[in-house]
Design an enzyme around this catalytic site. Structure first.
Site, short mmCIF file in Angstrom:
data_model
loop_
_atom_site.label_atom_id
_atom_site.label_comp_id
_atom_site.label_asym_id
_atom_site.label_seq_id
_atom_site.Cartn_x
_atom_site.Cartn_y
_atom_site.Cartn_z
N TYR A 303 -4.71 1.21 -15.35
CA TYR A 303 -4.73 2.59 -14.86
C TYR A 303 -3.86 3.48 -15.74
O TYR A 303 -2.81 3.06 -16.20
CB TYR A 303 -4.21 2.65 -13.42
N GLU A 376 5.00 3.13 12.64
CA GLU A 376 3.73 3.82 12.95
C GLU A 376 3.89 5.30 13.23
O GLU A 376 2.91 6.04 13.18
CB GLU A 376 3.09 3.17 14.17
#
Ligand code: NI
Length: 398
Positions: A303, A376
């Site tokens: 990349y 979360e």
């Protein structure tokens, strides 16, 4: 004038139970790069439930959704990666991976849940949109060479309608929970790999003078490569050269014919990338030759560096500051030497790649570790951030 905050946070909080459920489902059934078929099917079902049109690509397990396709303003694409890593999970989460050797240890489960959360917010607030929003669910980010972004671009994800801006985010345990990070310019490294085979002449280890010693030459190559890091380019321009694997020989008293080295090169400036590749080839050959050995070098480009353009990044950072308060929106000082194929979109379209803070007192386990368990609560900020980025980019700096 700055744009008026759309106040996405309350809506994102309401979407949290759904985002948690999506995230747990992705997490429990992780799939490796290129194999994300169950993950794709789950995303398709979620988009169906949200009433968002989408398309899939046969064997290539991507999903592209479209919100507000009838609008004529700027088109913004949001991207989430989908793949997991070959790691056996040790988090003891109630929704821990069901499969040994497969784990969402890079937070791509969180990225997908954030994107579905943002899709929920944006599809329910059509008046906030000036143009269409494309949802890019992309497989195979972790693959490292071709990746999943390039094949998705080749399949036309940036066309019909033509994408004007692209945005995405990655969880970051080094950034505190509740913060969002941005950076103009090089934000993540280019990652290349190399394989070097050093050939000498094998024989009895008691008579090393009879032939070039591949083990000695390989050892000098490993050491000599570090001079590329310290003596070839500006010390303020970061470079990593690491040899991760070295193989040769069978026992203590036999010199092998050849030794194989494999490693990675990380750079953030395109010119430095060219320089290091050229210097590595030259130096390895000359070190081997100085000991009478020969080196063959395979250098493979992965990349490119992820470079956030100034204009779009500043627009998004400003919109985020208005939305969340400027103390929660942090300019990141240093690039990460990890790589990310989001860079492929930024080579074609302006936009920005953000960092979502997930660092907590007991949640600092690093990415790619068996105990990585991001908090979360970050889902709320993640979804609201993506929605804010869309509106900011579509409105521009007015
Ligand atoms: Ni990742």
């Amino acid at each position: 004038m700055a744009s008026v905050p759309a106040a996405w946070t309350p809506a994102a909080r309401r979407a949290l139970p759904a985002m948690r459920a999506w995230r747990a489902a992705f997490h429990q059934e992780p799939e490796l790069s290129g194999e994300e078929r169950k993950t794709r099917d789950r995303i398709v079902r979620a988009l169906d439930e949200l009433g968002i049109p989408h398309r899939t690509y046969g064997d290539f397990p991507a999903v592209v959704g479209l919100i507000g396709g009838e609008r004529s303003g700027p088109v913004v694409a949001l991207r989430a990666d989908m793949d997991a890593l070959p790691i056996t999970e040790a988090t003891k989460l109630p929704f821990q991976s069901r499969y040994p050797g497969r784990m969402h240890a890079c937070g791509h489960d969180v990225h997908m849940a954030c994107l579905l959360g943002a899709a929920t917010l944006l599809s329910r607030s059509p008046r906030a949109l000036r143009g269409p929003v494309k949802l890019l669910f992309q497989p195979a980010e972790e693959e490292g060479h071709e990746g999943g972004a390039l094949p998705l671009i080749e399949r036309g994800c940036l066309e019909h309608p033509t994408v004007d801006f692209v945005a995405g985010l990655h969880v970051d345990p080094s950034l505190p929970l509740g913060r969002i990070g941005w950076r103009v310019g090089s934000a993540m490294a280019a990652a290349d790999s190399f394989k070097i085979v050093i050939r000498g002449r094998g024989g009895h280890a008691s008579t090393p003078h009879q032939g070039p010693d591949a083990v000695l030459a390989a050892s000098e190559v490993v050491t000599g490569l570090q001079a590329l890091v310290s003596r070839v380019r500006d010390p303020c321009d970061p470079v990593v050269v690491s040899v991760g694997s070295i193989h040769g020989g069978t026992r203590h008293n036999i010199l092998p014919d050849e030794v194989t080295l494999e490693g990675t090169v990380r750079t953030v400036e395109p010119a430095t990338r060219d320089l290091i590749e050229k210097s590595l080839r030259r130096r390895v050959r000359s070190i081997a030759a100085s000991l009478g050995a020969r080196a063959s070098i395979t250098y493979r480009r992965g990349y490119p560096a992820l470079i956030n353009p100034a204009g779009a990044t500043a627009t998004v950072a400003r919109a985020l500051g208005v939305e969340f308060g400027r103390d929660r929106v942090v300019e990141v000082v240093r690039p990460l030497m990890g790589a990310e194929d989001f860079a492929r979109y930024l080579e074609r379209v302006p936009g920005t790649f953000l960092r979502l803070g997930v660092g907590t007192e007991n949640g600092r386990a690093s990415l790619h570790s068996a105990t990585f368990a991001p908090d979360e609560r970050a889902l709320v900020l993640g979804a609201a951030t993506l929605a804010t980025a869309v509106v900011g980019l579509q409105q521009g700096d007015r």
